[in-house]
Write a protein that holds these residues in place. Structure first.
Motif, short mmCIF file in Angstrom:
data_model
loop_
_atom_site.label_atom_id
_atom_site.label_comp_id
_atom_site.label_asym_id
_atom_site.label_seq_id
_atom_site.Cartn_x
_atom_site.Cartn_y
_atom_site.Cartn_z
N LEU A 57 0.84 -1.12 -0.01
CA LEU A 57 0.26 0.20 -0.24
C LEU A 57 0.84 0.90 0.14
N LEU A 58 2.07 1.40 0.56
CA LEU A 58 2.94 1.80 0.71
C LEU A 58 3.90 2.74 -0.58
N ASP A 59 4.19 1.00 -0.86
CA ASP A 59 4.94 1.23 -2.15
C ASP A 59 4.48 2.33 -3.50
N THR A 60 4.44 3.86 -3.54
CA THR A 60 3.94 4.69 -4.37
C THR A 60 3.79 4.12 -5.79
N ASP A 61 4.92 3.17 -6.42
CA ASP A 61 4.87 2.88 -7.84
C ASP A 61 4.42 1.63 -7.81
N SER A 62 3.86 0.97 -6.65
CA SER A 62 3.19 -0.27 -7.37
C SER A 62 1.70 0.04 -7.49
N PRO A 63 1.22 -1.16 -8.29
CA PRO A 63 -0.59 -0.87 -8.82
C PRO A 63 -1.06 -0.90 -7.45
N LEU A 64 -0.59 -1.99 -6.12
CA LEU A 64 -1.06 -1.80 -5.02
C LEU A 64 -1.15 -0.18 -4.70
N SER A 65 -0.54 0.24 -4.85
CA SER A 65 -0.17 1.84 -3.92
C SER A 65 -1.86 1.87 -3.48
N ILE A 66 -1.82 2.54 -2.74
CA ILE A 66 -2.96 3.13 -2.11
C ILE A 66 -3.24 4.61 -2.36
N LEU A 67 -2.09 5.12 -3.17
CA LEU A 67 -2.66 6.73 -3.88
C LEU A 67 -2.96 6.55 -5.51
N ARG A 68 -3.73 4.52 -5.66
CA ARG A 68 -4.56 4.39 -7.12
C ARG A 68 -5.71 3.60 -6.69
N ARG A 69 -5.69 3.74 -5.07
CA ARG A 69 -7.50 3.05 -4.81
C ARG A 69 -8.76 4.00 -5.04
N ALA A 70 -9.92 3.51 -5.52
CA ALA A 70 -11.14 4.36 -6.22
C ALA A 70 -11.46 4.76 -4.55
N ASP A 71 -11.49 3.88 -3.68
CA ASP A 71 -12.94 4.24 -3.01
C ASP A 71 -11.94 4.44 -1.16
N LEU A 72 -11.03 5.78 -1.53
CA LEU A 72 -10.78 6.30 -0.24
C LEU A 72 -11.71 6.69 0.10
N ALA A 73 -11.62 7.56 1.31
CA ALA A 73 -12.20 8.19 2.78
C ALA A 73 -11.31 8.45 3.35
N VAL A 74 -11.95 9.45 3.98
CA VAL A 74 -11.60 10.08 5.55
C VAL A 74 -12.06 10.15 6.53
N ARG A 75 -12.26 9.49 7.06
CA ARG A 75 -13.75 9.38 8.54
C ARG A 75 -12.68 10.10 9.62
N THR A 76 -12.55 10.70 10.82
CA THR A 76 -11.87 10.84 11.98
C THR A 76 -12.42 11.86 12.62
N GLU A 77 -12.27 12.16 14.19
CA GLU A 77 -13.07 13.83 14.79
C GLU A 77 -11.64 14.68 15.87
N ARG A 78 -11.88 15.66 15.44
CA ARG A 78 -10.51 16.08 16.36
C ARG A 78 -11.25 17.15 16.93
N THR A 79 -11.07 16.99 18.59
CA THR A 79 -11.54 17.42 19.68
C THR A 79 -10.74 19.13 19.69
N GLY A 80 -11.09 20.13 19.96
CA GLY A 80 -10.90 21.28 20.56
C GLY A 80 -10.96 21.95 21.64
N TRP A 81 -10.51 23.13 22.05
CA TRP A 81 -10.86 23.23 23.92
C TRP A 81 -10.58 24.63 23.70
N ALA A 82 -10.98 25.39 24.51
CA ALA A 82 -11.42 27.09 25.08
C ALA A 82 -10.62 27.25 26.11
N ALA A 83 -9.77 27.15 26.06
CA ALA A 83 -9.21 27.29 28.02
C ALA A 83 -8.51 28.73 28.71
N ARG A 84 -9.04 28.86 29.52
CA ARG A 84 -8.02 30.16 29.93
C ARG A 84 -6.98 29.91 31.47
N ARG A 85 -6.09 30.89 31.27
CA ARG A 85 -5.57 30.10 32.35
C ARG A 85 -6.01 30.18 33.81
#
Length: 86
Positions: A57-85
């Motif tokens: 998957l990591l070999d960008t020259d490989s036919p199996l490279s992740i960069l050649r996949r048509a079914d990729l998606a990014v799903r994630t969550e990030r949490t942010g905070w507002a804070a004071r000293r």
């Protein structure tokens, strides 16, 4: 979390990200970067077959490279905070 750093949390927000790879060219490079970090940290604990599959998957020259996949998606969550000293 800011509270453990001696701050008072005033607000918190979780952002959910869901990007279909067919709608953004950034998804492939993001996946490649994420998997490279994963390989660096998990290689010693992966079996030979899993490590070989990950390397393909990591070999960008490989036919199996992740960069050649048509079914990729990014799903994630990030949490942010507002804070004071405290």
């Amino acid at each position: 979390m800011p509270a453990t750093a001696g701050s008072t949390v005033e607000g918190e927000r979780t952002i959910t990200v869901n990007v279909d790879g067919s709608h953004s060219e950034a998804v492939g490079p993001y996946a490649l970067s994420s998997l490279k970090r994963l390989r660096d940290s998990a290689a010693a604990r992966l079996g030979a077959e899993d490590l070989t599959a990950l390397d393909q998957l990591l070999d960008t020259d490989s036919p199996l490279s992740i960069l050649r996949r048509a079914d990729l998606a990014v799903r994630t969550e990030r949490t942010g905070w507002a804070a004071r000293r405290a």
